[in-house]
Design an enzyme around this catalytic site. Structure first.
Site, PDB file in Angstrom:
ATOM      1  N   GLY A 100       0.630 -31.841 -26.075  1.00 58.67           N
ATOM      2  CA  GLY A 100      -0.104 -32.861 -26.813  1.00 58.67           C
ATOM      3  C   GLY A 100      -0.955 -32.248 -27.895  1.00 58.67           C
ATOM      4  NE  ARG A 101      -5.670 -32.777 -25.285  1.00 60.28           N
ATOM      5  CZ  ARG A 101      -6.400 -32.717 -24.174  1.00 60.28           C
ATOM      6  NH1 ARG A 101      -7.672 -33.016 -24.209  1.00 60.28           N
ATOM      7  NH2 ARG A 101      -5.851 -32.353 -23.031  1.00 60.28           N
ATOM      8  CB  THR A 117      -2.403 -31.565 -12.401  1.00 62.84           C
ATOM      9  OG1 THR A 117      -2.361 -32.433 -13.522  1.00 62.84           O
ATOM     10  CG2 THR A 117      -1.046 -30.928 -12.201  1.00 62.84           C
ATOM     11  CD  GLN A 164      -3.813 -30.316 -19.331  1.00 68.15           C
ATOM     12  OE1 GLN A 164      -3.889 -30.142 -18.107  1.00 68.15           O
ATOM     13  NE2 GLN A 164      -3.024 -31.227 -19.878  1.00 68.15           N
ATOM     14  NE  ARG A 166      -4.279 -27.068 -24.544  1.00 71.14           N
ATOM     15  CZ  ARG A 166      -3.725 -28.218 -24.154  1.00 71.14           C
ATOM     16  NH1 ARG A 166      -2.421 -28.304 -23.988  1.00 71.14           N
ATOM     17  NH2 ARG A 166      -4.480 -29.283 -23.948  1.00 71.14           N
ATOM     18  CG  ASP A 223       5.420 -52.605  -7.296  1.00 65.46           C
ATOM     19  OD1 ASP A 223       5.543 -53.189  -6.201  1.00 65.46           O
ATOM     20  OD2 ASP A 223       4.712 -53.036  -8.224  1.00 65.46           O
ATOM     21  CB  ILE A 224       8.383 -53.175  -3.157  1.00 69.14           C
ATOM     22  CG1 ILE A 224       8.571 -54.274  -4.211  1.00 69.14           C
ATOM     23  CG2 ILE A 224       7.104 -53.395  -2.372  1.00 69.14           C
ATOM     24  CD1 ILE A 224       8.793 -55.657  -3.603  1.00 69.14           C
ATOM     25  N   PRO A 225      10.741 -51.058  -3.737  1.00 68.29           N
ATOM     26  CG  PRO A 225      11.970 -50.044  -2.013  1.00 68.29           C
ATOM     27  CD  PRO A 225      10.730 -50.848  -2.265  1.00 68.29           C
ATOM     28  CG  ASN A 226      13.917 -56.340  -5.843  1.00 64.08           C
ATOM     29  OD1 ASN A 226      15.099 -56.208  -6.130  1.00 64.08           O
ATOM     30  ND2 ASN A 226      13.200 -57.393  -6.200  1.00 64.08           N
ATOM     31  CB  THR A 227       8.949 -54.207  -8.047  1.00 59.82           C
ATOM     32  OG1 THR A 227       8.815 -55.396  -7.275  1.00 59.82           O
ATOM     33  CG2 THR A 227       8.094 -54.321  -9.296  1.00 59.82           C
ATOM     34  CG  ASP A 277       3.871 -40.309 -18.643  1.00 62.25           C
ATOM     35  OD1 ASP A 277       4.058 -40.537 -17.434  1.00 62.25           O
ATOM     36  OD2 ASP A 277       2.953 -39.583 -19.067  1.00 62.25           O
ATOM     37  CG  LEU A 278       5.623 -46.876 -18.885  1.00 65.33           C
ATOM     38  CD1 LEU A 278       6.334 -48.227 -19.091  1.00 65.33           C
ATOM     39  CD2 LEU A 278       4.255 -46.909 -19.550  1.00 65.33           C
ATOM     40  CE  LYS A 279       1.833 -39.674 -14.651  1.00 62.99           C
ATOM     41  NZ  LYS A 279       1.498 -39.937 -16.069  1.00 62.99           N
ATOM     42  CE  LYS A 323       3.266 -37.245 -21.767  1.00 65.52           C
ATOM     43  NZ  LYS A 323       2.309 -38.306 -21.403  1.00 65.52           N
TER      44      LYS A 323
HETATM   45  O1  C5P Z   1      -2.963 -32.656 -24.991  1.00 62.87           O
HETATM   46  P1  C5P Z   1      -2.252 -32.048 -23.819  1.00 62.87           P
HETATM   47  O2  C5P Z   1      -1.237 -30.991 -24.196  1.00 62.87           O
HETATM   48  O3  C5P Z   1      -3.211 -31.567 -22.747  1.00 62.87           O
HETATM   49  O4  C5P Z   1      -1.423 -33.275 -23.228  1.00 62.87           O
HETATM   50  C1  C5P Z   1      -0.700 -33.180 -22.027  1.00 62.87           C
HETATM   51  C2  C5P Z   1       0.020 -34.468 -21.736  1.00 62.87           C
HETATM   52  O5  C5P Z   1       0.663 -34.338 -20.475  1.00 62.87           O
HETATM   53  C3  C5P Z   1      -0.885 -35.699 -21.635  1.00 62.87           C
HETATM   54  O6  C5P Z   1      -0.143 -36.835 -22.078  1.00 62.87           O
HETATM   55  C4  C5P Z   1      -1.159 -35.804 -20.149  1.00 62.87           C
HETATM   56  O7  C5P Z   1      -1.436 -37.109 -19.743  1.00 62.87           O
HETATM   57  C5  C5P Z   1       0.179 -35.312 -19.574  1.00 62.87           C
HETATM   58  N1  C5P Z   1       0.088 -34.788 -18.203  1.00 62.87           N
HETATM   59  C6  C5P Z   1      -0.735 -33.740 -17.853  1.00 62.87           C
HETATM   60  N2  C5P Z   1      -0.748 -33.279 -16.569  1.00 62.87           N
HETATM   61  C7  C5P Z   1       0.010 -33.869 -15.636  1.00 62.87           C
HETATM   62  C8  C5P Z   1       0.858 -34.913 -15.956  1.00 62.87           C
HETATM   63  C9  C5P Z   1       0.864 -35.363 -17.280  1.00 62.87           C
HETATM   64  O8  C5P Z   1      -1.417 -33.174 -18.713  1.00 62.87           O
HETATM   65  N3  C5P Z   1       0.011 -33.391 -14.415  1.00 62.87           N
END
Ligand code: C5P
Length: 245
Positions: A217-218, A127, A197, A188, A73-77, A68-70, A41
């Protein structure tokens, strides 16, 4: 319970969050992981710093990419952004903010329709927001109700799935049925540090609740041995669900 995925897809339920400031760290990590066992990601920080060149490098190493750019914007964009992102190397999943509304979600789904490999998923309520934050933005009602409202909107607009907290996965699976893909971060194992988190769920627990893909991630990217950490997550999933496909 999570829906059935094709066998190669099922082997890659874990999506590694490349939350790094630059390309060198991201690629150093990927060089230690097997693209047959996970996906990658790339979010706003890394994409803004490195641009599409990074995707060529990641895809060149064999990884499929959740970009993951979320978009919001407006629909066309948004339709144009989805088409441009879909043309980048290795992009397998893209996301949009569900609060952009029905027309925007339909435009996103339509823009992706010719791309059989591509999944478009909606982000409902971040979240990081609670009920009080919603009130400040003019939304009365609870986060839970807003998540459900936006999740149904995403489904009816033709999106493939949702990004949601694993804690919401069971409710959304019940409400939406088996077809919507659920992608859950905040995963986790008991030994992992939660970091920032607030509500975490174990990998097998998330799959049992109905998640299809887990964003991690981590616990993997900062592990001394990332490949071994990935294997621990994978064996927790596949060991608990030997018939998972
Ligand atoms: O390191 P960790 O496992 O916490 O990373 C979680 C990933 O998921 C991060 O890239 C974080 O931005 C993304 N994320 C999140 N909670 C969300 C949406 C995305 O932790 N609600």
């Amino acid at each position: 319970m999570s829906r059935h995925l094709s066998p190669p897809d099922s082997e890659k339920r874990i999506i590694i969050a490349l939350d790094f400031a630059g390309e060198a760290d991201a690629l150093r990590l990927l060089d230690r992981l097997d693209p047959a066992k996970c996906r990658a990601k790339i979010g706003k920080e890394l994409f803004t710093a490195c641009g599409p060149g990074l995707l060529r490098q990641v895809h060149g190493r064999g990884f499929e990419i959740f970009l993951d750019l979320k978009f919001h914007d407006i629909p066309n964009t948004v339709a144009g952004a989805i088409a441009a992102a879909a043309a980048l190397p290795g992009v397998w999943m893209l996301n949009v903010h569900a609060s952009g509304g029905r027309a925007m979600l339909e435009a996103a789904a339509e823009s992706a329709r010719g791309e059989r490999h591509l999944r478009i998923v909606g982000v409902t309520v971040l979240t990081s927001l609670n009920d009080g934050d919603l009130v400040q933005t003019g939304l009365a009602g609870s986060v839970r109700d807003q998540v459900l409202r936006l999740a149904r909107l995403c489904a009816s607009a033709g999106l493939h799935g949702l990004v949601c907290s694993a804690a919401e996965a069971a409710l959304l699976r019940r409400e939406l049925g088996p077809e919507m893909l659920l992608v859950t971060p905040g995963i986790r194992r008991p030994d992992d540090s939660p970091g920032d988190q607030k509500r975490v769920v174990g990998p097998a627990e998330a799959i049992a609740a109905g998640a299809d893909y887990l964003v991690v991630g981590r616990p993997i990217t900062r592990a001394k041995d990332p490949a071994a950490a990935l294997e621990t997550f994978r064996s927790e999933i596949h060991g608990n669900f030997p018939n998972l496909s």
